[in-house]
Design a protein around this motif. Structure first.
Motif, PDB file in Angstrom:
ATOM      1  N   GLN A  93       2.386  22.223   2.308  1.00 53.18           N
ATOM      2  CA  GLN A  93       2.234  22.397   0.865  1.00 53.18           C
ATOM      3  C   GLN A  93       2.995  23.625   0.376  1.00 53.18           C
ATOM      4  O   GLN A  93       3.592  23.611  -0.712  1.00 53.18           O
ATOM      5  CB  GLN A  93       0.753  22.495   0.494  1.00 53.18           C
ATOM      6  CG  GLN A  93       0.015  21.173   0.628  1.00 53.18           C
ATOM      7  CD  GLN A  93      -1.408  21.242   0.108  1.00 53.18           C
ATOM      8  OE1 GLN A  93      -1.786  22.177  -0.587  1.00 53.18           O
ATOM      9  NE2 GLN A  93      -2.205  20.252   0.444  1.00 53.18           N
ATOM     10  N   GLY A  97       6.023  23.203  -2.248  1.00 53.88           N
ATOM     11  CA  GLY A  97       5.894  23.916  -3.516  1.00 53.88           C
ATOM     12  C   GLY A  97       7.031  24.881  -3.761  1.00 53.88           C
ATOM     13  O   GLY A  97       7.318  25.235  -4.902  1.00 53.88           O
ATOM     14  N   GLU A 285      -6.807  21.053  -2.722  1.00 49.72           N
ATOM     15  CA  GLU A 285      -5.457  20.769  -3.206  1.00 49.72           C
ATOM     16  C   GLU A 285      -5.020  21.869  -4.174  1.00 49.72           C
ATOM     17  O   GLU A 285      -5.811  22.313  -5.008  1.00 49.72           O
ATOM     18  CB  GLU A 285      -5.443  19.422  -3.932  1.00 49.72           C
ATOM     19  CG  GLU A 285      -5.807  18.251  -3.041  1.00 49.72           C
ATOM     20  CD  GLU A 285      -4.592  17.665  -2.355  1.00 49.72           C
ATOM     21  OE1 GLU A 285      -3.629  17.316  -3.023  1.00 49.72           O
ATOM     22  OE2 GLU A 285      -4.624  17.559  -1.113  1.00 49.72           O
ATOM     23  N   LYS A 289       0.940  20.768  -7.274  1.00 47.24           N
ATOM     24  CA  LYS A 289       1.228  20.091  -6.004  1.00 47.24           C
ATOM     25  C   LYS A 289       2.480  19.233  -6.149  1.00 47.24           C
ATOM     26  O   LYS A 289       2.681  18.579  -7.168  1.00 47.24           O
ATOM     27  CB  LYS A 289       0.042  19.201  -5.617  1.00 47.24           C
ATOM     28  CG  LYS A 289       0.277  18.364  -4.355  1.00 47.24           C
ATOM     29  CD  LYS A 289      -0.886  17.426  -4.096  1.00 47.24           C
ATOM     30  CE  LYS A 289      -0.606  16.493  -2.923  1.00 47.24           C
ATOM     31  NZ  LYS A 289      -1.705  15.541  -2.676  1.00 47.24           N
ATOM     32  N   THR A 291       4.916  16.400  -3.852  1.00 42.26           N
ATOM     33  CA  THR A 291       5.185  15.615  -2.648  1.00 42.26           C
ATOM     34  C   THR A 291       6.586  15.028  -2.758  1.00 42.26           C
ATOM     35  O   THR A 291       7.089  14.780  -3.860  1.00 42.26           O
ATOM     36  CB  THR A 291       4.159  14.481  -2.456  1.00 42.26           C
ATOM     37  OG1 THR A 291       4.071  13.712  -3.652  1.00 42.26           O
ATOM     38  CG2 THR A 291       2.787  15.026  -2.108  1.00 42.26           C
ATOM     39  N   HIS A 364       0.788  10.265  -3.204  1.00 44.85           N
ATOM     40  CA  HIS A 364       0.473  11.572  -3.778  1.00 44.85           C
ATOM     41  C   HIS A 364      -0.985  11.668  -4.221  1.00 44.85           C
ATOM     42  O   HIS A 364      -1.632  12.701  -4.022  1.00 44.85           O
ATOM     43  CB  HIS A 364       1.389  11.825  -4.986  1.00 44.85           C
ATOM     44  CG  HIS A 364       1.186  13.160  -5.639  1.00 44.85           C
ATOM     45  ND1 HIS A 364       1.977  14.251  -5.366  1.00 44.85           N
ATOM     46  CD2 HIS A 364       0.276  13.587  -6.552  1.00 44.85           C
ATOM     47  CE1 HIS A 364       1.561  15.292  -6.072  1.00 44.85           C
ATOM     48  NE2 HIS A 364       0.531  14.903  -6.809  1.00 44.85           N
ATOM     49  N   LYS A 384      -6.450  14.584  -4.643  1.00 42.52           N
ATOM     50  CA  LYS A 384      -6.693  14.776  -6.078  1.00 42.52           C
ATOM     51  C   LYS A 384      -7.088  13.491  -6.805  1.00 42.52           C
ATOM     52  O   LYS A 384      -6.467  12.450  -6.599  1.00 42.52           O
ATOM     53  CB  LYS A 384      -5.427  15.311  -6.755  1.00 42.52           C
ATOM     54  CG  LYS A 384      -5.120  16.768  -6.514  1.00 42.52           C
ATOM     55  CD  LYS A 384      -3.948  17.172  -7.405  1.00 42.52           C
ATOM     56  CE  LYS A 384      -3.620  18.640  -7.248  1.00 42.52           C
ATOM     57  NZ  LYS A 384      -2.559  19.055  -8.182  1.00 42.52           N
TER      58      LYS A 384
END
Length: 462
Positions: A93, A97, A285, A289, A291, A364, A384
């Motif tokens: 992550q 990010g 999360e 975020k 992906t 995602h 999420k």
């Protein structure tokens, strides 16, 4: 007039956007073919020639000259952690990010076979995590010794157990590696801390990757800011969601970015359960975020998309014969500049894009799992819950240039036949009609309120 020149060195095209900062207006945009193999300046100069007519044939003095880049494959990283669902996921992550393309995620103690896989991918940066602070030391030390012998990945960012960080650094420095130590991405169980690692990755990009990608030659056009293009888009998404002290943002939102090589999804949302009786399980999360789906692209990854979806299913969605679909996919893979030339090709391109949006959002969004207890059924959420996110924004060449972009974005929505996948249900559909998001993310570094106004003006409802 306060002017900004915003440059995006893409893998296919170099795009430039000239903006009047005070009025938050786009004055001109243009693009040229990115030329990493020869000189990256060729594509830039071609694009700059394209905006000159808007300035009476001569470029003005730009007060801000900012750039982002995904040229030559962008920033390629490998993430390593202790447990796949925890420290390895936190490292992934952090890397995503920061705008990186994650080539691989490895957990537990690295093996010789995994080291061969890392060397074969030859990442620009390796992010080494593992262990909560004061927890397991053995794995990150083992992995440091394995990485000391790596042929590729000379820059290693250490973001693991702080009790082992100095020893890890010593092992890698003695092997001649360039080592950056930053805060643990998972200092405690279920407590993410990815921002320090993201910032370290960005600084490393500035220092190292600019040279490797040939971007140093463009320095005279650039002033101060350079970041991976996906990081610029995420920057814009954060700004649009949260606003500034002077102007409010839109609140929670999701962006689907369909490109030639990947389909990226950015969600700016807490993602907490929206249904009663649902409990959350797993790693928290991040609000912002991202992906990246490397097998879902419109051109460079078109064959991977075909393989992932299957020719029969893609043909059924397109409403065209299977042989025709296969032929078109091979053609656009072999010639990334090829655009649909007739109605049938538009149907296939649309089907490819809709499927890319569908699968990328499926991967995602969070999921619901039913667990049976003595009290009856209970529901466990992983990831999420995006069902109530009010905005879904589409960007990327195929969406921006499509006669009916809504048709593509609908592929990302919640579906009754998949009730356990927590996609957006009834969001307002928005379009980044002028491909402005990366430019907004760059301008946000120096003029956040002007950048926010620019985004609000050029992202329109469809």
């Amino acid at each position: 007039m306060e002017l900004a020149l915003l440059i995006d060195f893409g893998s296919t095209y170099t795009k430039v956007t000239a903006v009047d900062v005070e009025s938050a207006e786009v004055i001109a945009t243009a693009r040229g073919l990115t030329t990493v193999e020869t000189s990256i300046l060729e594509g830039l100069e071609q694009a700059l020639e394209g905006i000159k007519p808007h300035f009476a044939g001569a470029l003005p003095e730009f007060q801000h000259r900012l750039a982002c880049s995904s040229a030559a494959g962008g920033l390629r990283m490998v993430a390593i952690g202790l447990v796949k669902e925890l420290t390895a996921e936190a490292a992934r992550q952090a890397a995503l990010g920061a705008g990186a393309r994650v080539l691989g995620v490895f957990a537990h103690q690295l093996t010789a076979a995994e080291m061969e896989q890392i060397d074969a991918g030859c990442p620009d940066i390796i992010l080494l995590a593992g262990g909560t602070d004061g927890g397991n030391r053995d794995t990150i030390l083992h992995n440091a010794r394995m990485l000391a012998a790596a042929r590729c990945g000379s820059t290693i960012i250490v973001a693991g157990n702080k009790s082992a960080a100095e020893e890890v650094r010593d092992i890698l420095v003695q092997a001649g590696k360039d080592v950056r130590v930053t805060a643990n991405v998972l200092p405690e169980l279920n407590k993410l801390n990815v921002e320090p690692a993201r910032e370290t990755i960005r600084r490393t990009f500035l220092e190292k990757i600019v040279e490797a990608k040939g971007l140093r030659r463009a320095e005279r056009y650039i002033q101060g800011v350079l970041m991976p293009t996906p990081a610029a888009v995420l920057n814009a998404a954060k700004l649009l969601a949260t606003g500034t002290g002077e102007e409010p943002g839109w609140g929670q939102l999701v962006i689907v970015d369909i490109g030639g090589a990947t389909t990226d999804v950015h969600s700016l949302a807490e993602g907490y359960p929206t249904r009663s009786g649902v409990t959350f399980k797993g790693l928290p999360e991040p609000f912002a975020k991202r992906t990246v789906e490397g097998d879902l692209g419109m051109r460079v990854s078109a064959l991977s998309l075909l393989e992932t979806v299957g020719a029969r299913k893609l043909a059924a969605i397109a409403g065209r014969p299977e042989e025709e679909v296969i032929s078109y996919v091979h053609a656009v893979h072999d010639n990334v500049e090829l655009l649909p030339a007739n109605e049938n090709q538009w149907k296939i391109d649309t089907a490819m894009a809709r499927v890319a949006a569908d699968l990328a959002m499926e991967r995602h969004a969070g999921t619901l799992e039913t667990a049976w207890t003595p009290m009856g059924a209970m529901y466990i959420q992983h990831g999420k819950d995006l069902t109530r996110v009010p905005y879904l924004i589409g960007t990327g060449g195929v969406i921006v240039n499509h006669p009916n972009p809504r048709e593509i974005l609908q592929g990302a929505l919640y579906r009754q036949e998949q009730p356990t996948i927590l996609r957006p249900q009834t969001p307002r559909m928005m379009l980044d009609k002028d491909y402005i998001l990366a430019a907004v993310g760059l301008l946000a570094e120096v003029k956040p309120t002007a950048a926010l106004r620019l985004a609000k003006k050029y992202i329109v409802e469809i």
